[in-house]
Design an enzyme around this catalytic site. Structure first.
Site, short mmCIF file in Angstrom:
data_model
loop_
_atom_site.label_atom_id
_atom_site.label_comp_id
_atom_site.label_asym_id
_atom_site.label_seq_id
_atom_site.Cartn_x
_atom_site.Cartn_y
_atom_site.Cartn_z
N TYR A 1 39.66 30.41 44.35
CA TYR A 1 38.87 31.18 43.37
C TYR A 1 39.68 32.39 42.89
O TYR A 1 40.09 33.23 43.68
CB TYR A 1 37.58 31.64 44.04
CG TYR A 1 36.51 32.14 43.11
CD1 TYR A 1 35.48 31.31 42.69
CD2 TYR A 1 36.50 33.46 42.66
CE1 TYR A 1 34.46 31.78 41.87
CE2 TYR A 1 35.50 33.93 41.82
CZ TYR A 1 34.48 33.09 41.43
OH TYR A 1 33.48 33.54 40.61
N TYR B 1 35.74 30.28 33.16
CA TYR B 1 35.06 30.98 34.25
C TYR B 1 33.63 30.47 34.33
O TYR B 1 32.74 30.98 33.66
CB TYR B 1 35.10 32.49 34.00
CG TYR B 1 34.29 33.33 34.97
CD1 TYR B 1 34.67 33.45 36.30
CD2 TYR B 1 33.16 34.02 34.54
CE1 TYR B 1 33.93 34.23 37.18
CE2 TYR B 1 32.42 34.81 35.42
CZ TYR B 1 32.81 34.92 36.73
OH TYR B 1 32.09 35.70 37.60
#
Ligand SMILES: [Zn+2]
Lengths: 135, 390
Positions: free
Chosen positions: B294, B344
């Protein structure tokens, strides 16, 4: 800077802001085991005691980390400004602003001391500046 | 204790919308589109779905999604907290549900207009706030207002203790954009960057985070279909078996501002997750062929490499060369371009990429993939999972 976002105050944090209004930097100390904690919480994670008292910090410490936010720009901040994570000599840490220094001169580990500043809407904040007396 | 979850559930379908800066439609519609695509991918019908999991941060009500898709009934629905830290956690919850029989087919979804609607790090955050949450009262009055700024206090201390530089962080951005450049679904398709581009990008938080250290903001939706490994075997796609899945929080953590621990250069939540993943799966870092780490902010990718055991604390700046982390290297990461390069979608698009790597259908396919590691948002209580081939 004359305006700052106003901190919310709750039952667990009232004493801290009362202290700031009286120009005292208060740290919570567990009455059960004596450990210090900040930000304030109702229970000690070490011994689970709900009893605590506030001790007054010397307001002296050192820069543990820092940051200079540039983006997104906020209308009520003067740039550049420095956010510092200060390690107080009592051992707890607190986030504040480091003032009165050229940003290029900020170093982790530099000694700093607290002072208080009033802003619009009755907001008083504990801020930090490089220690003025010789150590 | 025997791990009862590993191997019992699988991701059988994936779906996504396009990733854009302005979707032009509602978040509910994005969730519907992603869910329908994921069900079609799996070869399942809406009537097969009896469970839903999403983020507490998601605006789409389970009931609304069910009314749109026409789910006749559900027996399981839950939500996972802590922003992007929820991503792999949704799959863990779904896996537990199908493994225990609480549900048979669970859809995990996340859809938002994070760019064209409410922006997490936008100056709107500092607008008139009727009552600031108590925990933010220690930060917002001092102008520590955005996720980037919260991360920066950790990053600066990490740089100080280990001698990492902003250019070390930049290598992550270069890798992500390199992979995005060959992924037609990535926002930054065909737009790679150099380390020099990174070093020339403006400071967001000086002197730790530049513009290209911060992930983009996107509109879009992603959905995953989770069912038992057994049922997945009979469906349309090659199953991505959930070898292990874990959530984790750690001592004295806050939401993005865990500044009060003895050491603030680590991500102990990810350390908790890593220990559990390795113990439950019997695997080690050496068994992972590719990972999605991430990447909302590049410094936390370096620290994840350390917490997950790919290298020792403080050594990520040496391990994380562009070569090592790119396709063909020791550990190719974020082969879809990551949150910096592809989009995102709060980490859910990392899970879809993990599934594609297991299936062998990635735009940047790694050779001989046995196990893929996918992590969720860091700096908060987090989650991760290991996917494997059947
Ligand atoms: Zn105590």
């Amino acid at each position: 800077m004359t305006m700052r976002l106003k901190p919310s105050i709750g039952r667990d944090t009232q004493f801290f802001w009362d202290g700031v209004a009286a120009q005292k930097l208060l740290i919570q100390r567990c009455s059960g085991c004596g450990k210090l904690r900040h930000p304030p919480r109702p229970m000690c994670p070490h011994c689970n005691s709900l009893a605590w008292e506030a001790i007054e910090s010397s307001g002296k410490g050192e820069v543990y980390s820092f940051a200079m936010p540039h983006h997104p720009p906020l209308p009520f901040f003067e740039y550049p400004y420095i956010v510092a994570l200060v390690q107080l000599e009592e051992g707890t840490r607190i986030v504040s602003n480091l003032c009165g220094i050229d940003p290029s001169q900020v170093k982790i580990g530099m000694p700093v001391e607290v002072f208080y500043e009033s802003f619009d809407d009755g907001v008083v904040l504990p801020l930090f500046r490089p220690t003025q007396e010789k150590p | 204790m025997k791990n009862e979850l590993g191997g019992r559930a699988a991701i059988a379908g994936i779906g996504q919308t396009e990733f854009s800066k302005e979707s032009g439609r509602s978040e509910l519609q994005l969730a519907c589109e992603a869910t329908k695509t994921a069900l079609d991918d799996a070869g399942l019908k809406p009537a097969d779905v009896d469970g839903l999991v999403t983020f507490t941060a998601d605006e789409t009500e389970e009931a609304e999604l069910a009314r749109c898709l026409g789910f006749p009934q559900m027996t399981f629905f839950t939500r996972v907290p802590y922003g992007g830290g929820a991503a792999a956690g949704t799959v863990m919850q779904a896996a537990m549900a199908v493994a225990t029989g609480a549900a048979n087919v669970v859809v995990c979804y996340r859809a938002f207009n994070e760019r064209s609607g409410f922006r997490f790090g936008g100056s709107g955050m500092a607008g008139p706030m009727a009552s600031m949450p108590l925990w933010l009262s220690w930060y917002l009055p001092y102008g520590l207002l955005t996720p980037a700024a919260w991360v920066a206090l950790h990053a600066q201390r990490y740089m100080h203790e280990y001698g990492a530089t902003n250019a070390d962080f930049g290598k992550i951005a270069v890798v992500d954009r390199k992979h995005a450049a060959t992924n037609p679904n990535a926002w930054f398709y065909e737009r790679p960057i150099t380390l020099e581009d990174h070093q020339k990008s403006r400071w967001i938080i000086e002197p730790s985070l530049r513009l290209l250290d911060c992930c983009q903001e996107s509109d879009g939706g992603v959905a995953l279909v989770v069912t038992t490994a057994e049922r997945a075997r009979d469906l349309r796609q090659k199953p991505a078996v959930i070898a292990a899945a874990a959530q984790g929080s750690a001592w004295d953590g806050e939401m993005m501002t865990s500044y009060y621990r003895d050491d603030i250069t680590g991500l102990p939540e990810m350390g908790v997750v890593a220990k559990k993943l390795w113990r439950d799966s019997g695997l080690t870092a050496a068994d992972i062929q590719t990972a999605f780490l991430y990447d909302h902010f590049t410094p936390f990718v370096l620290i994840q490499l350390e917490e997950l055991g790919f290298c020792k604390p403080g050594e990520a700046k040496d391990f994380a060369t562009v070569e090592n982390l790119s396709l063909g290297g020791r550990l190719p990461i974020n082969t879809n371009g990551g949150l910096l390069g592809e989009g995102y979608i709060h980490g859910m698009n990392g899970i879809t990429e993990g599934v594609r790597q297991v299936r062998g259908t990635s735009c940047n396919q790694v050779e001989r993939v046995e196990h893929v590691l996918v992590t969720a948002g860091t700096g908060v209580p987090t989650s991760a999972l290991i996917l494997r081939r059947e």
